[in-house]
Motif scaffolding. Structure first.
Motif, short mmCIF file in Angstrom:
data_model
loop_
_atom_site.label_atom_id
_atom_site.label_comp_id
_atom_site.label_asym_id
_atom_site.label_seq_id
_atom_site.Cartn_x
_atom_site.Cartn_y
_atom_site.Cartn_z
N GLY A 1 -1.47 8.14 -9.48
CA GLY A 1 -2.72 7.92 -9.28
C GLY A 1 -3.02 6.50 -9.45
O GLY A 1 -1.95 5.79 -9.30
N CYS A 2 -4.10 5.92 -9.14
CA CYS A 2 -4.37 4.74 -8.93
C CYS A 2 -5.83 4.33 -9.48
O CYS A 2 -6.89 5.05 -9.47
N LEU A 3 -6.06 3.02 -10.16
CA LEU A 3 -7.19 2.57 -10.70
C LEU A 3 -8.39 2.57 -9.65
O LEU A 3 -9.64 2.32 -9.93
N SER A 4 -7.75 2.43 -8.27
CA SER A 4 -8.80 2.05 -6.96
C SER A 4 -9.04 3.54 -6.26
O SER A 4 -9.75 3.38 -5.36
N GLN B 1 6.84 -0.22 -6.52
CA GLN B 1 6.47 0.06 -5.40
C GLN B 1 5.11 0.30 -5.06
O GLN B 1 4.50 -0.21 -4.10
N HIS B 2 4.41 1.10 -6.07
CA HIS B 2 3.09 1.32 -6.10
C HIS B 2 2.13 -0.08 -5.88
O HIS B 2 1.44 -0.19 -4.98
N GLU B 3 2.55 -0.80 -6.92
CA GLU B 3 1.54 -2.05 -6.85
C GLU B 3 2.33 -3.06 -5.68
O GLU B 3 1.17 -3.70 -5.31
N CYS B 4 3.42 -3.32 -5.30
CA CYS B 4 3.45 -4.03 -4.28
C CYS B 4 2.82 -3.59 -3.02
O CYS B 4 2.58 -4.26 -1.83
N ASP B 5 2.77 -2.18 -2.78
CA ASP B 5 2.02 -1.66 -1.66
C ASP B 5 0.62 -2.41 -1.53
O ASP B 5 0.33 -2.24 -0.46
N HIS B 6 0.21 -2.19 -2.50
CA HIS B 6 -1.41 -2.79 -2.93
C HIS B 6 -1.21 -4.32 -2.07
O HIS B 6 -2.41 -4.60 -1.45
N LEU B 7 -0.44 -5.11 -2.16
CA LEU B 7 -0.33 -6.57 -1.68
C LEU B 7 -0.36 -6.38 -0.38
O LEU B 7 -0.71 -7.57 0.71
ZN LIG Z 1 -2.94 1.40 -7.43
#
Ligand SMILES: [Zn+2]
Length: 178
Positions: free
Chosen positions: A102-105, A145-151
């Motif tokens: 899931g994701c906070l965004s 992986q999830h957080e670096c994708d956001h970048l």
């Molecule tokens: Zn996220």
């Protein structure tokens, strides 16, 4: 200070973030606010672009949780262990694994299963500017992986099928109308 988290389909979530040149007081304050926001939202990671700062910085804390056999994340009562990672770079290895995320965004606590790599090597800088190198697997590898994708302006829902995405979008539209 708790920061507002940008919500899909906000186009700003698609922007590519820029490397951090210098770790200033402003960056340190942002990191602390990001951690506060992440804990408040009960997330295990947050990337700077999610709070409207398009720089390559992420915060992660997977210590207070463990993964159940069903793949759910539950509190294990461990003390927090915040990580702040600046200019993170990943290289991938191991098999492709299924990850329920899931994701906070991504509104409505939407969750979906997406493919990730089992292991990553991370290179980054700490908030003090010290180099960090580590090998990760399990939940830490997935979270990185999830957080670096956001970048790079990428969201986990980019990995799901068009059909699933359309169903999700339709559910969002219904909510807005209600
Ligand atoms: Zn996220």
């Amino acid at each position: 200070m708790i920061l507002p988290v940008l919500q899909y389909p906000d186009e700003r979530l698609r922007r590519k973030s820029q490397p951090v040149d210098e770790i200033t007081d402003e960056i340190r304050e942002l990191a602390s606010n990001m951690l506060e926001t992440m804990y408040d939202e009960e997330g295990i990671g947050l990337a700077a672009p999610q709070v409207g700062h398009f720089i390559r910085m992420i915060v992660i804390d997977i210590s207070p949780c463990y993964e159940t056999e069903e793949g759910n994340v539950e509190d294990n009562g461990e003390p927090p262990m915040p990580m702040v990672l600046i200019n993170p770079e990943l290289s991938f290895s191991g098999a492709t694994v299924k990850s329920e995320e899931g994701c906070l965004s991504v509104p409505n606590s939407y969750r979906a299963t997406v493919p990730r790599r089992e292991k990553v090597s991370l290179k980054a800088l700490s908030l003090d500017g010290d180099p960090i190198e580590l090998e990760a697997d399990g939940m830490l590898a997935i979270c990185l992986q999830h957080e670096c994708d956001h970048l790079d302006g990428k969201l986990f829902i980019d990995y799901i099928s068009r059909l699933k995405l359309n169903l999700y979008k339709a559910s969002l539209r219904k909510l807005v109308k209600a």
